[in-house]
Design a protein around this motif. Sequence first.
Motif, short mmCIF file in Angstrom:
data_model
loop_
_atom_site.label_atom_id
_atom_site.label_comp_id
_atom_site.label_asym_id
_atom_site.label_seq_id
_atom_site.Cartn_x
_atom_site.Cartn_y
_atom_site.Cartn_z
N ARG A 1 38.48 31.23 42.35
CA ARG A 1 38.05 31.48 43.72
C ARG A 1 38.46 30.38 44.70
NH1 ARG A 1 35.92 35.72 46.33
NH2 ARG A 1 35.49 37.32 44.83
N GLN B 1 30.54 29.94 49.35
CA GLN B 1 31.09 31.30 49.53
C GLN B 1 32.54 31.21 49.99
OE1 GLN B 1 30.16 34.02 48.38
NE2 GLN B 1 27.94 34.07 48.26
N SER B 2 33.44 31.61 49.11
CA SER B 2 34.87 31.38 49.36
C SER B 2 35.35 31.98 50.69
CB SER B 2 35.71 31.91 48.18
OG SER B 2 35.39 33.25 47.90
N LEU C 1 40.69 25.05 37.78
CA LEU C 1 41.40 26.31 37.60
C LEU C 1 41.61 26.92 38.99
CD1 LEU C 1 38.96 28.82 37.76
CD2 LEU C 1 38.32 27.57 35.72
N TYR D 1 35.19 22.41 42.69
CA TYR D 1 35.46 23.61 41.89
C TYR D 1 35.83 23.19 40.48
CZ TYR D 1 36.68 28.50 41.11
OH TYR D 1 36.69 29.79 40.64
N PHE D 2 35.95 24.20 39.61
CA PHE D 2 36.44 23.94 38.26
C PHE D 2 37.94 23.69 38.32
CE2 PHE D 2 32.70 26.68 37.84
CZ PHE D 2 31.95 25.97 36.92
N TYR E 1 36.19 38.62 32.88
CA TYR E 1 35.10 37.96 32.17
C TYR E 1 34.27 38.90 31.29
CZ TYR E 1 36.24 33.78 34.77
OH TYR E 1 36.91 32.69 35.28
N GLY F 1 24.00 27.72 44.09
CA GLY F 1 24.16 27.52 42.65
C GLY F 1 25.54 27.94 42.15
N GLN F 2 26.49 28.05 43.07
CA GLN F 2 27.85 28.44 42.67
C GLN F 2 28.88 27.64 43.45
OE1 GLN F 2 27.95 32.86 43.02
NE2 GLN F 2 28.02 32.79 40.79
N CYS F 3 30.07 27.59 42.90
CA CYS F 3 31.18 27.00 43.61
C CYS F 3 32.30 28.05 43.69
CB CYS F 3 31.64 25.71 42.93
SG CYS F 3 32.15 25.98 41.24
N PRO F 4 33.27 27.93 44.59
CA PRO F 4 33.62 26.73 45.33
C PRO F 4 32.57 26.35 46.38
CG PRO F 4 34.93 28.59 46.11
CD PRO F 4 34.20 29.05 44.90
N GLY G 1 38.64 30.98 34.02
CA GLY G 1 37.92 30.00 33.20
C GLY G 1 37.87 30.32 31.72
N TRP H 1 28.99 20.37 35.58
CA TRP H 1 28.58 21.47 36.46
C TRP H 1 27.06 21.70 36.40
CZ3 TRP H 1 28.86 24.06 40.58
CH2 TRP H 1 28.21 25.29 40.72
N LYS I 1 25.54 21.97 40.09
CA LYS I 1 24.99 23.31 40.39
C LYS I 1 23.85 23.24 41.43
CE LYS I 1 23.33 27.50 38.03
NZ LYS I 1 24.30 28.52 38.48
N1 0HH Z 1 30.89 35.04 45.97
C1 0HH Z 1 31.16 33.70 45.49
C2 0HH Z 1 32.38 33.15 46.20
O1 0HH Z 1 33.25 33.93 46.63
C3 0HH Z 1 31.35 33.75 43.99
C4 0HH Z 1 31.45 32.37 43.42
C5 0HH Z 1 31.45 32.32 41.90
O2 0HH Z 1 31.44 33.35 41.23
O3 0HH Z 1 32.49 31.94 46.38
N2 0HH Z 1 31.46 31.10 41.37
C6 0HH Z 1 31.51 30.85 39.94
C7 0HH Z 1 32.82 30.20 39.60
S1 0HH Z 1 34.16 31.26 39.81
C8 0HH Z 1 30.43 29.86 39.56
O4 0HH Z 1 30.06 29.01 40.33
C9 0HH Z 1 34.44 31.84 38.18
C10 0HH Z 1 35.02 30.77 37.28
C11 0HH Z 1 34.10 30.49 36.17
C12 0HH Z 1 34.66 29.43 35.29
C13 0HH Z 1 33.58 28.80 34.50
C14 0HH Z 1 34.03 27.97 33.33
C15 0HH Z 1 35.03 26.93 33.62
C16 0HH Z 1 35.21 25.98 32.50
C17 0HH Z 1 36.38 25.11 32.72
N3 0HH Z 1 29.96 29.96 38.31
C18 0HH Z 1 29.04 29.03 37.75
C19 0HH Z 1 27.61 29.43 37.83
O5 0HH Z 1 27.29 30.51 38.41
O6 0HH Z 1 26.76 28.68 37.34
#
Ligand code: 0HH
Length: 203
Positions: free
Chosen positions: A13, A62-63, A10, A7-8, A106, A48-51, A199, A37, A42
């Motif tokens: 999630r 998916q959290s 922070l 994760y980031f 956001y 394509g998302q974290c966590p 973030g 990332w 990614k």
């Molecule tokens: N439904 C998914 C879950 O519950 C949603 C996951 C999600 O939105 O797991 N992930 C986002 C990161 S959470 C993600 O992967 C939001 C924090 C964003 C912070 C970004 C900047 C940080 C800099 C230090 N987002 C990246 C992406 O989609 O490419």
Amino acid sequence: MPIQLYYFQLRGRAQAIRYLLIDNGLEYEEINVGPEWATKWKAETPFGQCPMIKDGDLKLAQSCAILRYFGRKAGIDPSDLVSAARVDMINDHEEDIRNAYVKLIYQNYDAGKADFVKDAAAKVKFLEDLFKAGGNEFILSKISWADYNLFDLLDILCILSPGFLDQSPSLKAYYDRIAARPAIKAFRESDRNMKAVNGNGKQ
Ligand code: 0HH
């Protein structure tokens, strides 16, 4: 190899997952995906998302799926059909509020904050009534995976709007009970607890 949490740097999630792992004595390592990332992580994740977590050969995103998985692993997943349905229902309501929160943070923080807080208070009132009527210490009588998610949601709502739980005595007592659990209290008071809630610096 211990569990790895990608994760980031922070809370976001990942925070509810951290609470569950810590409160149930599951050791894990944080992998901060921030610096690489887009270039490294990614494409590695299922959606394509974290966590994202890795546990042995398992890679999971998916959290809420991650919370359910560790809930089962830790033996705190409700075992009967009706209890599991109650936990799912409350978690889905929690997710409705959290998704609106993420949109506020956001996309529309300054213009949307007052309306969001009003709407979230109305949604949280349903939870207050359910907790009051249920009389349980947690969503059920014992802690389950969804309690960590709800606790984190109440925490971020109180950060957004101090005093948010003042009109919700049952939920406030629930929040205080989870915050006082020794492992959670120690974690929240330690340097391991990240300062950034989101973030973009908004909270
Ligand atoms: N439904 C998914 C879950 O519950 C949603 C996951 C999600 O939105 O797991 N992930 C986002 C990161 S959470 C993600 O992967 C939001 C924090 C964003 C912070 C970004 C900047 C940080 C800099 C230090 N987002 C990246 C992406 O989609 O490419």
